[in-house]
Design an enzyme around this catalytic site. Structure first.
Site, PDB file in Angstrom:
ATOM      1  N   ASN A  85       0.826  -1.195   0.000  1.00 26.37           N
ATOM      2  CA  ASN A  85       0.000   0.000   0.000  1.00 26.37           C
ATOM      3  C   ASN A  85       0.870   1.258   0.000  1.00 26.37           C
ATOM      4  O   ASN A  85       2.092   1.186   0.112  1.00 26.37           O
ATOM      5  CB  ASN A  85      -0.964  -0.018   1.192  1.00 26.37           C
ATOM      6  CG  ASN A  85      -2.270   0.683   0.899  1.00 26.37           C
ATOM      7  OD1 ASN A  85      -2.318   1.641   0.143  1.00 26.37           O
ATOM      8  ND2 ASN A  85      -3.338   0.188   1.498  1.00 26.37           N
ATOM      9  N   HIS A 115      23.337  -0.282  11.119  1.00 22.77           N
ATOM     10  CA  HIS A 115      24.538   0.549  11.182  1.00 22.77           C
ATOM     11  C   HIS A 115      25.465   0.081  12.300  1.00 22.77           C
ATOM     12  O   HIS A 115      25.045  -0.604  13.234  1.00 22.77           O
ATOM     13  CB  HIS A 115      24.148   2.018  11.376  1.00 22.77           C
ATOM     14  CG  HIS A 115      23.347   2.544  10.224  1.00 22.77           C
ATOM     15  ND1 HIS A 115      23.920   2.920   9.041  1.00 22.77           N
ATOM     16  CD2 HIS A 115      22.018   2.705  10.065  1.00 22.77           C
ATOM     17  CE1 HIS A 115      22.987   3.317   8.205  1.00 22.77           C
ATOM     18  NE2 HIS A 115      21.817   3.189   8.806  1.00 22.77           N
ATOM     19  N   GLY A 142      -0.561  -1.472   8.855  1.00 25.07           N
ATOM     20  CA  GLY A 142      -0.015  -0.155   8.551  1.00 25.07           C
ATOM     21  C   GLY A 142       0.993   0.327   9.579  1.00 25.07           C
ATOM     22  O   GLY A 142       0.843   0.107  10.779  1.00 25.07           O
ATOM     23  N   ARG A 180       5.151  -9.014  19.922  1.00 28.73           N
ATOM     24  CA  ARG A 180       5.041 -10.277  20.663  1.00 28.73           C
ATOM     25  C   ARG A 180       3.781 -11.004  20.212  1.00 28.73           C
ATOM     26  O   ARG A 180       2.771 -10.371  19.892  1.00 28.73           O
ATOM     27  CB  ARG A 180       4.930 -10.011  22.171  1.00 28.73           C
ATOM     28  CG  ARG A 180       6.125  -9.296  22.770  1.00 28.73           C
ATOM     29  CD  ARG A 180       7.227 -10.292  23.062  1.00 28.73           C
ATOM     30  NE  ARG A 180       8.283  -9.663  23.822  1.00 28.73           N
ATOM     31  CZ  ARG A 180       9.525  -9.504  23.383  1.00 28.73           C
ATOM     32  NH1 ARG A 180       9.866  -9.913  22.188  1.00 28.73           N
ATOM     33  NH2 ARG A 180      10.435  -8.930  24.134  1.00 28.73           N
TER      34      ARG A 180
END
Length: 185
Positions: A85, A115, A142, A180
């Site tokens: 989306n 990093h 989302g 979780r």
């Protein structure tokens, strides 16, 4: 024989992202993304032509809504009917495989790059790339964030806004930060 930074990135070794070859590849991706994100939907179809050519593979009916962002593109593999989306970001320094019929909600983020933990390493542009695999028929809510090195099993659900730092077994629903399990179907 010394390895170049792209080879080290692909091998999952520490590499420097401050590399001319890698930057040139990111420029190619940015151009493809500009086209994809700028074309009217009727002209773009499921994927802009340059983005489709750039991606590692695109299954039949795979679709990416605009806007979309990726780092390189060639490390992204979409299964048949996969749907991303609007607003998804994939920092594909490693392979990202998204299975058949898997749905990514708006603003889902997948980060393969990690990093360096030391400031001097970060200043040198050191990072390591870890792959992400999402199985078939999964649903990523989302604004979820998926970190590198994670595998999400077939039929799994990741709740909206969750941060996935560990593997998710098949047919399991995870939520939260860090994500979780709440139930296994």
């Amino acid at each position: 024989m010394a390895q170049n930074e792209r080879t080290k990135m692909a091998a999952g070794e520490w590499y420097t992202c401050l590399d001319d070859e890698l930057e040139a590849l990111r420029v190619i991706a940015r151009d493809a993304l500009f086209e994809h994100n700028s074309l009217p939907p009727g002209q773009r179809g499921n994927l802009g032509p340059s983005l489709m050519a750039l991606l590692g593979s695109t299954g039949e009916g795979a679709r990416i809504e605009a806007p979309f962002h990726c780092a390189y593109g060639f490390n992204v593999f979409l299964g048949d009917g996969a749907f991303l989306n609007a607003g998804c970001t994939i920092l594909d320094t490693a392979l990202v495989r998204i299975g058949k019929r898997t749905l990514l909600g708006p603003n889902v983020q997948i980060y393969c790059a990690e990093h360096h933990k030391e400031a001097t390493g970060r200043q040198a542009g050191l990072e390591i790339a870890k792959p992400v695999t999402i199985g078939n028929d999964a649903w990523i809510g989302g604004s979820a964030i998926i970190l590198g090195g994670v595998s999400i099993g077939d039929g799994a659900i990741v709740g909206a806004g969750s941060v996935v730092t560990r593997d998710v077994p098949a047919n399991t629903t995870v939520v939260g930060n860090p994500a979780r399990p709440i139930r296994q179907r």
